[in-house]
Design a protein around this motif. Structure first.
Motif, PDB file in Angstrom:
ATOM      1  N   THR A  67       0.862  -1.192   0.000  1.00 27.07           N
ATOM      2  CA  THR A  67       0.000   0.000   0.000  1.00 27.07           C
ATOM      3  C   THR A  67       0.887   1.228   0.000  1.00 27.07           C
ATOM      4  O   THR A  67       1.258   1.722   1.065  1.00 27.07           O
ATOM      5  CB  THR A  67      -0.941   0.022   1.232  1.00 27.07           C
ATOM      6  OG1 THR A  67      -0.142  -0.033   2.433  1.00 27.07           O
ATOM      7  CG2 THR A  67      -1.888  -1.150   1.215  1.00 27.07           C
ATOM      8  N   PRO A  68       1.257   1.732  -1.170  1.00 27.73           N
ATOM      9  CA  PRO A  68       2.165   2.884  -1.241  1.00 27.73           C
ATOM     10  C   PRO A  68       1.663   4.071  -0.422  1.00 27.73           C
ATOM     11  O   PRO A  68       0.452   4.270  -0.282  1.00 27.73           O
ATOM     12  CB  PRO A  68       2.181   3.209  -2.737  1.00 27.73           C
ATOM     13  CG  PRO A  68       1.843   1.910  -3.415  1.00 27.73           C
ATOM     14  CD  PRO A  68       0.871   1.237  -2.502  1.00 27.73           C
ATOM     15  N   ASP A 108      -7.102  -9.225   5.517  1.00 27.73           N
ATOM     16  CA  ASP A 108      -8.422  -9.142   6.152  1.00 27.73           C
ATOM     17  C   ASP A 108      -9.129  -7.858   5.747  1.00 27.73           C
ATOM     18  O   ASP A 108     -10.313  -7.865   5.384  1.00 27.73           O
ATOM     19  CB  ASP A 108      -8.286  -9.163   7.684  1.00 27.73           C
ATOM     20  CG  ASP A 108      -7.937 -10.535   8.241  1.00 27.73           C
ATOM     21  OD1 ASP A 108      -8.124 -11.532   7.531  1.00 27.73           O
ATOM     22  OD2 ASP A 108      -7.469 -10.593   9.394  1.00 27.73           O
ATOM     23  N   ILE A 109      -8.413  -6.753   5.835  1.00 24.98           N
ATOM     24  CA  ILE A 109      -9.017  -5.445   5.587  1.00 24.98           C
ATOM     25  C   ILE A 109      -9.294  -5.213   4.107  1.00 24.98           C
ATOM     26  O   ILE A 109     -10.377  -4.750   3.725  1.00 24.98           O
ATOM     27  CB  ILE A 109      -8.109  -4.326   6.134  1.00 24.98           C
ATOM     28  CG1 ILE A 109      -8.003  -4.417   7.656  1.00 24.98           C
ATOM     29  CG2 ILE A 109      -8.640  -2.952   5.716  1.00 24.98           C
ATOM     30  CD1 ILE A 109      -9.318  -4.268   8.392  1.00 24.98           C
ATOM     31  N   TYR A 110      -8.348  -5.551   3.260  1.00 20.47           N
ATOM     32  CA  TYR A 110      -8.474  -5.198   1.844  1.00 20.47           C
ATOM     33  C   TYR A 110      -9.139  -6.266   0.985  1.00 20.47           C
ATOM     34  O   TYR A 110      -9.629  -5.960  -0.109  1.00 20.47           O
ATOM     35  CB  TYR A 110      -7.094  -4.876   1.264  1.00 20.47           C
ATOM     36  CG  TYR A 110      -6.559  -3.533   1.681  1.00 20.47           C
ATOM     37  CD1 TYR A 110      -7.043  -2.356   1.120  1.00 20.47           C
ATOM     38  CD2 TYR A 110      -5.568  -3.432   2.653  1.00 20.47           C
ATOM     39  CE1 TYR A 110      -6.558  -1.124   1.509  1.00 20.47           C
ATOM     40  CE2 TYR A 110      -5.067  -2.196   3.051  1.00 20.47           C
ATOM     41  CZ  TYR A 110      -5.571  -1.044   2.473  1.00 20.47           C
ATOM     42  OH  TYR A 110      -5.093   0.182   2.858  1.00 20.47           O
ATOM     43  N   LEU A 111      -9.167  -7.519   1.456  1.00 24.97           N
ATOM     44  CA  LEU A 111      -9.723  -8.595   0.628  1.00 24.97           C
ATOM     45  C   LEU A 111     -10.885  -9.342   1.272  1.00 24.97           C
ATOM     46  O   LEU A 111     -11.666  -9.980   0.563  1.00 24.97           O
ATOM     47  CB  LEU A 111      -8.617  -9.604   0.283  1.00 24.97           C
ATOM     48  CG  LEU A 111      -7.399  -9.064  -0.457  1.00 24.97           C
ATOM     49  CD1 LEU A 111      -6.381 -10.173  -0.687  1.00 24.97           C
ATOM     50  CD2 LEU A 111      -7.798  -8.431  -1.788  1.00 24.97           C
ATOM     51  N   ARG A 112     -11.010  -9.281   2.602  1.00 24.51           N
ATOM     52  CA  ARG A 112     -12.038 -10.067   3.283  1.00 24.51           C
ATOM     53  C   ARG A 112     -12.911  -9.215   4.195  1.00 24.51           C
ATOM     54  O   ARG A 112     -13.445  -9.681   5.189  1.00 24.51           O
ATOM     55  CB  ARG A 112     -11.366 -11.183   4.104  1.00 24.51           C
ATOM     56  CG  ARG A 112     -10.635 -12.201   3.253  1.00 24.51           C
ATOM     57  CD  ARG A 112     -10.173 -13.394   4.083  1.00 24.51           C
ATOM     58  NE  ARG A 112      -9.038 -13.059   4.919  1.00 24.51           N
ATOM     59  CZ  ARG A 112      -7.757 -13.234   4.559  1.00 24.51           C
ATOM     60  NH1 ARG A 112      -7.476 -13.724   3.362  1.00 24.51           N
ATOM     61  NH2 ARG A 112      -6.769 -12.930   5.371  1.00 24.51           N
ATOM     62  N   VAL A 230       4.299   3.691  11.142  1.00 25.98           N
ATOM     63  CA  VAL A 230       5.268   2.591  11.191  1.00 25.98           C
ATOM     64  C   VAL A 230       4.596   1.248  11.448  1.00 25.98           C
ATOM     65  O   VAL A 230       5.212   0.196  11.245  1.00 25.98           O
ATOM     66  CB  VAL A 230       6.346   2.827  12.269  1.00 25.98           C
ATOM     67  CG1 VAL A 230       7.099   4.108  11.993  1.00 25.98           C
ATOM     68  CG2 VAL A 230       5.750   2.827  13.669  1.00 25.98           C
ATOM     69  N   CYS A 231       3.346   1.263  11.867  1.00 23.12           N
ATOM     70  CA  CYS A 231       2.634   0.022  12.195  1.00 23.12           C
ATOM     71  C   CYS A 231       2.380  -0.806  10.944  1.00 23.12           C
ATOM     72  O   CYS A 231       1.888  -0.288   9.940  1.00 23.12           O
ATOM     73  CB  CYS A 231       1.308   0.350  12.874  1.00 23.12           C
ATOM     74  SG  CYS A 231       0.288  -1.104  13.206  1.00 23.12           S
ATOM     75  N   PRO A 232       2.686  -2.107  10.963  1.00 20.93           N
ATOM     76  CA  PRO A 232       2.468  -2.942   9.778  1.00 20.93           C
ATOM     77  C   PRO A 232       1.017  -3.333   9.551  1.00 20.93           C
ATOM     78  O   PRO A 232       0.700  -3.950   8.538  1.00 20.93           O
ATOM     79  CB  PRO A 232       3.324  -4.179  10.068  1.00 20.93           C
ATOM     80  CG  PRO A 232       3.312  -4.290  11.554  1.00 20.93           C
ATOM     81  CD  PRO A 232       3.346  -2.869  12.055  1.00 20.93           C
ATOM     82  N   THR A 233       0.117  -2.986  10.503  1.00 21.60           N
ATOM     83  CA  THR A 233      -1.290  -3.380  10.338  1.00 21.60           C
ATOM     84  C   THR A 233      -2.238  -2.201  10.232  1.00 21.60           C
ATOM     85  O   THR A 233      -3.437  -2.402  10.016  1.00 21.60           O
ATOM     86  CB  THR A 233      -1.753  -4.284  11.498  1.00 21.60           C
ATOM     87  OG1 THR A 233      -1.767  -3.535  12.722  1.00 21.60           O
ATOM     88  CG2 THR A 233      -0.861  -5.497  11.640  1.00 21.60           C
ATOM     89  N   CYS A 234      -1.762  -0.968  10.384  1.00 21.04           N
ATOM     90  CA  CYS A 234      -2.633   0.194  10.218  1.00 21.04           C
ATOM     91  C   CYS A 234      -2.937   0.386   8.730  1.00 21.04           C
ATOM     92  O   CYS A 234      -2.022   0.364   7.903  1.00 21.04           O
ATOM     93  CB  CYS A 234      -1.985   1.447  10.798  1.00 21.04           C
ATOM     94  SG  CYS A 234      -2.143   1.603  12.586  1.00 21.04           S
ATOM     95  N   THR A 235      -4.208   0.597   8.412  1.00 19.79           N
ATOM     96  CA  THR A 235      -4.614   0.645   7.006  1.00 19.79           C
ATOM     97  C   THR A 235      -5.400   1.893   6.634  1.00 19.79           C
ATOM     98  O   THR A 235      -5.907   1.981   5.516  1.00 19.79           O
ATOM     99  CB  THR A 235      -5.474  -0.584   6.667  1.00 19.79           C
ATOM    100  OG1 THR A 235      -6.613  -0.613   7.546  1.00 19.79           O
ATOM    101  CG2 THR A 235      -4.687  -1.881   6.818  1.00 19.79           C
TER     102      THR A 235
END
Length: 336
Positions: A67-68, A108-112, A230-235
């Protein structure tokens, strides 16, 4: 069973793969740290193992590949709309177990999440993940308590010892190019214990919202949003429309998806001037409960993967892991 080969041979394979894939890994950027005489470790493109920093945790996560930070979705003129082209190359990402678990959260967030995000999906489908083992824990990590210290969901695993490289997995484009190899037993290195411990209370409920534990963050947090970035799960993201004059003199522009943060001012602003979570303590409450309560109720696992980057990056020394450990006392408070 896996393979042992020389790093020189594996480097030659990576150079070949770089024709089809952009290869991303943690690397050292000299002189680009917080201070002029410090370095920074973050993701960048590489073509050899020597460019990869296997020893230190990257200060930023892998997610800017999938996610750029700023991504053009489509271009428009007064007469037409054109969707942006997908990247021509696929991607190979070197990452640790916690970050590989974070990919599942991104999926989870982007596909499910009731729909499939086409822009994320077209990058995700062309991405391969190479696991980097962890022989010991970094100071701020709490992956063991979050259950993300071990993973088997990788395309390949690579370990470097001196001038030898050990490989495991089923990444055909990589394995098919191996020639000078020896079959050996290869098992990924995983962290078994962290210095930082967290305890999420079993009785945690949304009632914790009424606790006074959140009030301290009204003063401590400066709403910079660095923890989210920096969080790898924040979307979270916002949209920006950029307008300019086309080559033919007509009006044109593009719509961009840009990273956003639930901690910064203006994130919850709505039409009519309405806004939610004006207090920084409320924003901290929202973030914490989303990471270790609400998300699990929906998807069956916590959103936080315990990488500890938010603790490392905060300029006010706010510790997310410490906040989690305050939840038990917060629950006791509201039950009195």
């Amino acid at each position: 069973m896996g393979y042992k080969t020389s790093t020189a041979h594996l480097d030659s394979i990576l150079r070949e793969l770089s024709k089809e894939y952009s290869i991303y890994a943690p690397k050292t950027f000299l002189g680009e740290g917080t201070y002029s005489d410090t370095d920074r470790v973050r993701y960048g493109t590489v073509e050899s193992l020597g460019e990869i920093n296997f020893e230190h945790k990257s200060e930023f996560s892998y997610k800017e590949v999938l996610t750029p930070i700023s991504e053009t979705l489509f271009y428009f003129t007064e007469e037409e709309i054109k969707e942006s082209d997908a990247p021509k190359k696929g991607a190979i990402i070197f990452l640790r177990s916690c970050d590989l678990h974070a990919v599942k959260r991104m999926d989870d967030i982007y596909l499910r999440n009731g729909f499939e995000d086409a822009y994320y999906k077209r990058i995700r489908e062309k991405t391969k993940f190479i696991l980097m083992g962890c022989t010991s824990s970094f100071d701020s990590c709490f992956c063991v308590d979050m259950g993300t210290n071990i993973t088997t969901n990788y395309d390949a695993y690579i370990k470097v010892e001196g001038d030898q490289a050990f490989i495991d997995g089923n990444f055909e484009a990589l394995l098919a190019r191996l020639e000078e190899v020896e079959e050996v037993s290869v098992k990924p290195d995983y962290v078994k214990e962290n210095q930082t411990k967290v305890n999420i209370p079993e009785n945690l409920s949304s009632d914790i919202m009424d606790s006074t534990m959140w009030n301290e963050y009204n003063e401590r947090c400066i709403a910079c949003g660095r923890c989210n970035f920096v969080c790898p799960t924040c979307t979270c993201f916002t949209m920006q429309d950029v307008f300019y004059e086309g080559s033919d003199g007509k009006k044109a522009g593009e719509r961009r998806r840009v990273w956003a943060s639930c901690q910064v001012d203006g994130f919850t602003e709505m039409a009519g001037g309405h806004s939610f979570r004006g207090d920084k303590g409320q924003r901290m409450r929202f973030k914490v409960l989303h990471k270790v309560h609400d998300y699990k109720k929906r998807f069956g696992h916590h959103m936080c993967v315990g990488c500890g980057r938010c603790d490392d990056i905060c300029p006010e020394y706010i510790s997310f892991s410490a906040c989690i450990n305050k939840l038990s006392d917060g629950m006791k408070e509201i039950q009195k």
